[in-house]
Design a protein around this motif. Structure first.
Motif, PDB file in Angstrom:
ATOM      1  N   UNK A   1       0.827  -1.290   0.428  1.00 30.72           N
ATOM      2  CA  UNK A   1       0.004  -0.379   0.430  1.00 30.72           C
ATOM      3  C   UNK A   1       0.547   0.904   0.209  1.00 30.72           C
ATOM      4  N   UNK A   2       2.090   1.454  -0.353  1.00 32.00           N
ATOM      5  CA  UNK A   2       2.744   2.080  -0.652  1.00 32.00           C
ATOM      6  C   UNK A   2       2.492   2.858  -1.606  1.00 32.00           C
ATOM      7  N   UNK A   3       3.191   4.383  -1.238  1.00 33.50           N
ATOM      8  CA  UNK A   3       2.925   5.755  -2.500  1.00 33.50           C
ATOM      9  C   UNK A   3       4.425   6.567  -2.541  1.00 33.50           C
ATOM     10  N   UNK A   4       4.100   6.223  -3.724  1.00 31.64           N
ATOM     11  CA  UNK A   4       5.477   7.131  -4.162  1.00 31.64           C
ATOM     12  C   UNK A   4       5.981   8.396  -3.374  1.00 31.64           C
ATOM     13  N   UNK A   5       4.333   9.133  -4.026  1.00 31.08           N
ATOM     14  CA  UNK A   5       3.698  11.030  -4.227  1.00 31.08           C
ATOM     15  C   UNK A   5       4.173  10.636  -2.474  1.00 31.08           C
ATOM     16  N   UNK A   6       3.963   9.786  -1.206  1.00 29.89           N
ATOM     17  CA  UNK A   6       3.800  10.323   0.109  1.00 29.89           C
ATOM     18  C   UNK A   6       5.487  10.240   0.402  1.00 29.89           C
ATOM     19  N   UNK A   7       6.397   9.203   0.150  1.00 27.57           N
ATOM     20  CA  UNK A   7       7.352   9.031   0.693  1.00 27.57           C
ATOM     21  C   UNK A   7       7.948  10.221  -0.216  1.00 27.57           C
ATOM     22  N   UNK A   8       8.055  10.247  -1.397  1.00 28.21           N
ATOM     23  CA  UNK A   8       8.414  12.098  -1.285  1.00 28.21           C
ATOM     24  C   UNK A   8       8.551  13.253  -0.277  1.00 28.21           C
ATOM     25  N   UNK A   9       7.418  13.756  -0.064  1.00 26.97           N
ATOM     26  CA  UNK A   9       6.759  14.208   0.916  1.00 26.97           C
ATOM     27  C   UNK A   9       8.128  13.857   2.111  1.00 26.97           C
TER      28      UNK A   9
ATOM     29  N   UNK B   1      16.900  -4.247   4.207  1.00 31.39           N
ATOM     30  CA  UNK B   1      17.564  -3.831   4.275  1.00 31.39           C
ATOM     31  C   UNK B   1      17.970  -2.053   5.089  1.00 31.39           C
ATOM     32  N   UNK B   2      17.213  -1.659   4.001  1.00 31.41           N
ATOM     33  CA  UNK B   2      16.859  -0.842   3.658  1.00 31.41           C
ATOM     34  C   UNK B   2      15.950   0.079   4.906  1.00 31.41           C
ATOM     35  N   UNK B   3      15.232  -1.302   5.028  1.00 31.06           N
ATOM     36  CA  UNK B   3      13.656  -1.048   6.187  1.00 31.06           C
ATOM     37  C   UNK B   3      14.368  -0.560   7.031  1.00 31.06           C
ATOM     38  N   UNK B   4      15.086  -1.830   7.838  1.00 27.77           N
ATOM     39  CA  UNK B   4      16.380  -2.359   9.101  1.00 27.77           C
ATOM     40  C   UNK B   4      17.148  -0.782   8.936  1.00 27.77           C
ATOM     41  N   UNK B   5      17.582  -0.300   8.202  1.00 25.83           N
ATOM     42  CA  UNK B   5      18.401   1.068   8.149  1.00 25.83           C
ATOM     43  C   UNK B   5      17.223   2.328   8.146  1.00 25.83           C
ATOM     44  N   UNK B   6      16.706   2.795   7.935  1.00 25.60           N
ATOM     45  CA  UNK B   6      15.447   3.674   8.211  1.00 25.60           C
ATOM     46  C   UNK B   6      14.938   3.824   9.384  1.00 25.60           C
ATOM     47  N   UNK B   7      14.557   2.151   9.809  1.00 25.84           N
ATOM     48  CA  UNK B   7      13.933   2.523  11.574  1.00 25.84           C
ATOM     49  C   UNK B   7      14.894   3.188  12.359  1.00 25.84           C
ATOM     50  N   UNK B   8      16.177   2.260  12.440  1.00 19.85           N
ATOM     51  CA  UNK B   8      17.196   2.583  13.507  1.00 19.85           C
ATOM     52  C   UNK B   8      18.595   2.614  12.464  1.00 19.85           C
TER      53      UNK B   8
ATOM     54  N   UNK C   1       8.178   2.400   3.917  1.00 16.91           N
ATOM     55  CA  UNK C   1       7.717   2.140   3.636  1.00 16.91           C
ATOM     56  C   UNK C   1       7.599   2.368   1.871  1.00 16.91           C
ATOM     57  N   UNK C   2       6.901   3.199   1.855  1.00 12.67           N
ATOM     58  CA  UNK C   2       6.319   4.952   1.005  1.00 12.67           C
ATOM     59  C   UNK C   2       7.938   5.686   0.593  1.00 12.67           C
ATOM     60  N   UNK C   3       8.735   6.544   2.077  1.00  9.42           N
ATOM     61  CA  UNK C   3       9.965   6.628   0.993  1.00  9.42           C
ATOM     62  C   UNK C   3      11.067   4.973   0.469  1.00  9.42           C
ATOM     63  N   UNK C   4      10.631   4.667   0.408  1.00  4.97           N
ATOM     64  CA  UNK C   4      11.325   3.420   0.084  1.00  4.97           C
ATOM     65  C   UNK C   4      10.155   3.135  -1.901  1.00  4.97           C
ATOM     66  N   UNK C   5       9.601   3.723  -2.049  1.00  6.63           N
ATOM     67  CA  UNK C   5       9.512   3.411  -3.049  1.00  6.63           C
ATOM     68  C   UNK C   5       9.641   4.444  -3.508  1.00  6.63           C
ATOM     69  N   UNK C   6       9.723   5.848  -2.922  1.00 10.15           N
ATOM     70  CA  UNK C   6       9.831   6.702  -3.388  1.00 10.15           C
ATOM     71  C   UNK C   6      12.040   6.649  -4.113  1.00 10.15           C
TER      72      UNK C   6
END
Length: 231
Positions: free
Chosen positions: A73-81, A135-142, A164-169
């Motif tokens: 359900x990720x959205x790249x537009x939200x990820x850009x924000x 890996x990217x999710x774990x990095x962004x989490x902490x 998820x949103x920012x990774x999709x972006x």
């Protein structure tokens, strides 16, 4: 008379001070130790700070779903924000300059600490692997937990949907690696079947013990007096 009243008032005040001091001392000597959860407290004791925290979080935290669940359900537009939180330290356009952090264009799927021209910390260079979704999710989490000792000062994104949103972006900025399918939902019936199967794996051992016991009993009962077999 006035002096007598002042004297009585003074003694009453003094007694109150003594009582308050005694209460504080007794609390320090016999008070409960600090605990992280109400289950750790003895005799049903639950400190107020633990009870308040449990009420605020709804009790024990539930296990987080795999990041693939949120990517569905990720959205790249939200990820850009969301990425605006990162823009002070990173660029994400093709040919963008390194800032406090490296340029992040075409990052997803490539080696961790692999961008040329940026001085990565030894902690991140020694991690190994690629920037895949997990890996990217774990990095962004902490970042601190992912590679202890790295130079990243950002605390992390606690909301997995934000990650998820920012990774999709980021993936849309020159990468384009395949997004994993959402994990299959497990119905209550399937969960029960899996539990039964796991229990069944232990059953043969129990049956084997029973069989051994029966065999021993049969051996002990063999003979002219103990045999149940008609001759």
């Amino acid at each position: 008379m006035q002096d007598r009243n002042n004297t009585i008032a003074g003694w009453v005040l003094f007694a109150g001070i003594i009582a308050l001091g005694s209460t504080l001392v007794v609390g320090e000597v016999f008070g409960h130790e600090e605990v992280d959860s109400c289950e750790e407290g003895a005799d049903g004791y639950c400190p107020s700070y633990v009870a308040d925290a449990a009420a605020a979080t709804g009790g024990e935290a539930e296990a987080e779903q795999p990041i693939a669940f949120f990517l569905a359900s990720a959205d790249a537009t939200r990820g850009e924000n969301v990425f605006k939180k990162c823009a002070a330290c990173h660029t994400v356009t093709a040919g963008g300059a390194n800032k406090v952090g490296p340029n992040l264009y075409d990052l997803m799927g490539n080696p961790i600490a692999g961008k040329a021209g940026f001085a990565y910390s030894d902690a991140l260079k020694g991690h190994g692997g690629n920037w895949d979704w997990d890996n990217m999710s774990a990095w962004l989490a902490s970042p601190r937990s992912f590679a202890p000792g790295n130079k990243m000062t950002f605390a992390g994104l606690g909301d997995p949907q934000d990650r998820a949103d920012v990774m999709l972006y980021l993936n849309s900025q020159g990468s384009g690696i395949a997004v994993p399918p959402p994990p299959a939902e497990v119905s209550p019936e399937e969960a029960a079947a899996e539990a039964a199967a796991a229990e069944g794996e232990l059953q043969p051992a129990a049956d084997s013990d029973t069989a051994d016991q029966l065999t021993e009993e049969n051996v002990e009962g063999t003979g002219s007096e103990g045999s149940d077999v008609d001759e």
